[in-house]
Write a protein that holds these residues in place. Structure first.
Motif, PDB file in Angstrom:
ATOM      1  N   LEU A 108      31.060  53.121  -2.858  1.00 21.91           N
ATOM      2  CA  LEU A 108      29.813  53.476  -3.523  1.00 21.91           C
ATOM      3  C   LEU A 108      29.712  55.001  -3.572  1.00 21.91           C
ATOM      4  CD1 LEU A 108      27.101  52.763  -4.778  1.00 21.91           C
ATOM      5  CD2 LEU A 108      26.130  52.605  -2.493  1.00 21.91           C
ATOM      6  N   PRO A 109      30.034  55.617  -4.721  1.00 20.89           N
ATOM      7  CA  PRO A 109      29.911  57.073  -4.827  1.00 20.89           C
ATOM      8  C   PRO A 109      28.454  57.486  -4.911  1.00 20.89           C
ATOM      9  CG  PRO A 109      30.503  56.132  -6.947  1.00 20.89           C
ATOM     10  CD  PRO A 109      30.489  54.988  -5.967  1.00 20.89           C
ATOM     11  N   GLN A 110      28.208  58.779  -4.923  1.00 19.06           N
ATOM     12  CA  GLN A 110      26.841  59.261  -5.065  1.00 19.06           C
ATOM     13  C   GLN A 110      26.259  58.751  -6.381  1.00 19.06           C
ATOM     14  OE1 GLN A 110      25.959  63.377  -4.201  1.00 19.06           O
ATOM     15  NE2 GLN A 110      27.773  63.586  -2.931  1.00 19.06           N
ATOM     16  N   ILE A 111      25.033  58.258  -6.310  1.00 18.60           N
ATOM     17  CA  ILE A 111      24.390  57.661  -7.472  1.00 18.60           C
ATOM     18  C   ILE A 111      23.680  58.744  -8.273  1.00 18.60           C
ATOM     19  CG2 ILE A 111      22.674  55.979  -8.234  1.00 18.60           C
ATOM     20  CD1 ILE A 111      23.169  54.515  -5.562  1.00 18.60           C
ATOM     21  N   SER A 112      23.956  58.798  -9.568  1.00 18.08           N
ATOM     22  CA  SER A 112      23.346  59.797 -10.435  1.00 18.08           C
ATOM     23  C   SER A 112      22.211  59.183 -11.237  1.00 18.08           C
ATOM     24  CB  SER A 112      24.397  60.362 -11.401  1.00 18.08           C
ATOM     25  OG  SER A 112      24.784  59.365 -12.337  1.00 18.08           O
ATOM     26  N   LYS A 113      21.437  60.028 -11.896  1.00 17.53           N
ATOM     27  CA  LYS A 113      20.363  59.534 -12.758  1.00 17.53           C
ATOM     28  C   LYS A 113      20.929  58.720 -13.916  1.00 17.53           C
ATOM     29  CE  LYS A 113      16.998  63.159 -11.701  1.00 17.53           C
ATOM     30  NZ  LYS A 113      16.160  64.268 -12.244  1.00 17.53           N
ATOM     31  N   ASP A 173      28.931  57.123  -0.108  1.00 19.84           N
ATOM     32  CA  ASP A 173      28.718  58.570  -0.204  1.00 19.84           C
ATOM     33  C   ASP A 173      27.239  58.843  -0.472  1.00 19.84           C
ATOM     34  OD1 ASP A 173      28.934  61.275  -0.492  1.00 19.84           O
ATOM     35  OD2 ASP A 173      30.451  61.230  -2.078  1.00 19.84           O
ATOM     36  N   GLU A 174      26.540  59.362   0.526  1.00 18.08           N
ATOM     37  CA  GLU A 174      25.104  59.657   0.436  1.00 18.08           C
ATOM     38  C   GLU A 174      24.331  58.453  -0.120  1.00 18.08           C
ATOM     39  OE1 GLU A 174      23.743  62.221   1.691  1.00 18.08           O
ATOM     40  OE2 GLU A 174      25.170  63.883   1.669  1.00 18.08           O
ATOM     41  N   PRO A 175      24.408  57.295   0.546  1.00 15.47           N
ATOM     42  CA  PRO A 175      23.830  56.075  -0.030  1.00 15.47           C
ATOM     43  C   PRO A 175      22.315  56.034  -0.080  1.00 15.47           C
ATOM     44  CG  PRO A 175      24.578  55.667   2.208  1.00 15.47           C
ATOM     45  CD  PRO A 175      25.049  57.041   1.844  1.00 15.47           C
ATOM     46  N   SER A 176      21.629  56.873   0.700  1.00 12.69           N
ATOM     47  CA  SER A 176      20.165  56.795   0.743  1.00 12.69           C
ATOM     48  C   SER A 176      19.478  57.870  -0.093  1.00 12.69           C
ATOM     49  CB  SER A 176      19.673  56.882   2.195  1.00 12.69           C
ATOM     50  OG  SER A 176      20.099  58.076   2.805  1.00 12.69           O
ATOM     51  N   THR A 177      20.233  58.599  -0.915  1.00 11.94           N
ATOM     52  CA  THR A 177      19.641  59.638  -1.757  1.00 11.94           C
ATOM     53  C   THR A 177      18.612  59.038  -2.715  1.00 11.94           C
ATOM     54  OG1 THR A 177      21.664  60.951  -1.676  1.00 11.94           O
ATOM     55  CG2 THR A 177      20.135  61.424  -3.454  1.00 11.94           C
TER      56      THR A 177
END
Length: 270
Positions: free
Chosen positions: A90-95, A174-178
């Motif tokens: 799970l990579p960093q989630i973008s808008k 990767d930064e899953p709670s952003t």
């Protein structure tokens, strides 16, 4: 939640290992002398400030970045497209991810493309697997809803279902709670613990938020170009370690079940 203890000395398989790994970009070292192990059935948190090399470290584990020095191993072998099939990433989630015009079920089906092929239409068996994952995360009722209409916490759960769809041994996050509020974060970490305990899945997740991740990981690695600590979460707050990783004048807020948002959530659920 934090009652699970991994018995590191007794046995468990090493799922991911870095041995004296060095990585450079444009003649500048971004990772130096990294030694790290993640064992079967544990949650390993990697913390550090922005620019400390956390995302690069994950890419080395996955074989997406090759180190200039040292050895990376995934399930006992060099990382490649075959053993990456055993990893849910799970990579960093973008808008852009959040606004893509697909349903929740479509997002979970994306996690099966590596196995069924990108140009093949998912069949009934693939849809059954995807629905099973949505049931596991209590999101089956939202399967046909537009992904962009879900809350941040619900979207996060769907992304986890996508990562789990291929039945991996290891989750890499990767930064899953952003962008997710504290109550949804608590639900999310409880979900990870459930998969660890019931499916023996290992988790490697990176975060800049040491106060949250230390409350939920079995072991912590503190990274800033080098690993300055690797062990039990409670011991990573020593001033000399924090200074090496984050610099001076650091205030840490540790998130646990006594905070107002979590107390309110559990009070509501009782």
């Amino acid at each position: 939640m934090k009652e699970h203890k991994t018995d590191i000395g007794n046995k468990k398989a090493v799922y991911a290992e870095l041995q004296n790994v060095w990585v450079s970009y444009y003649n500048k070292w971004v990772l130096k002398s990294i030694c790290l192990k993640c064992y079967q059935g544990e949650i390993l948190g990697i913390v550090g400030p922005n620019g400390s090399g956390k995302s690069t470290l994950l890419k080395v584990i996955l074989g997406l970045v090759r180190p200039q020095k040292g050895v990376a191993q995934l399930f006992g072998h060099m990382p490649d497209k075959h053993n990456r099939l055993e990893v849910g990433y799970l990579p960093q989630i973008s808008k852009a991810d959040r606004s893509f015009p697909v349903t929740a079920l479509d997002v979970v089906l994306m996690g099966l493309y590596n196995r069924i092929g990108f140009f093949k239409r998912p069949g009934s068996k693939s849809r059954e697997v995807a629905m099973e994952m949505l049931r596991e995360i209590n999101m089956a009722d939202h399967a046909e809803k537009p992904f962009g209409m879900l809350s941040g916490g619900q979207q996060q759960r769907v992304h986890i279902a996508r990562a789990l769809a291929s039945k991996p041994k290891l989750l890499v996050l990767d930064e899953p709670s952003t962008g997710v509020d504290s109550v949804a974060q608590e639900d999310f970490y409880e979900l990870l613990a459930k998969f660890r305990d019931e499916m023996n899945i290992s988790v490697i997740m990176v975060s800049h938020d040491i106060g949250v991740i230390t409350a939920h990981a079995d072991r912590i690695a503190c990274l800033n170009l080098e690993i300055h600590y690797h062990g039990e979460p409670d011991s990573c707050f020593e001033p000399e370690i924090m200074q090496k990783v984050y610099g001076k004048n650091l205030n840490v807020m540790v998130h646990d079940s006594r905070c107002a948002t979590c107390f309110k959530k559990h009070e509501h659920n009782d």
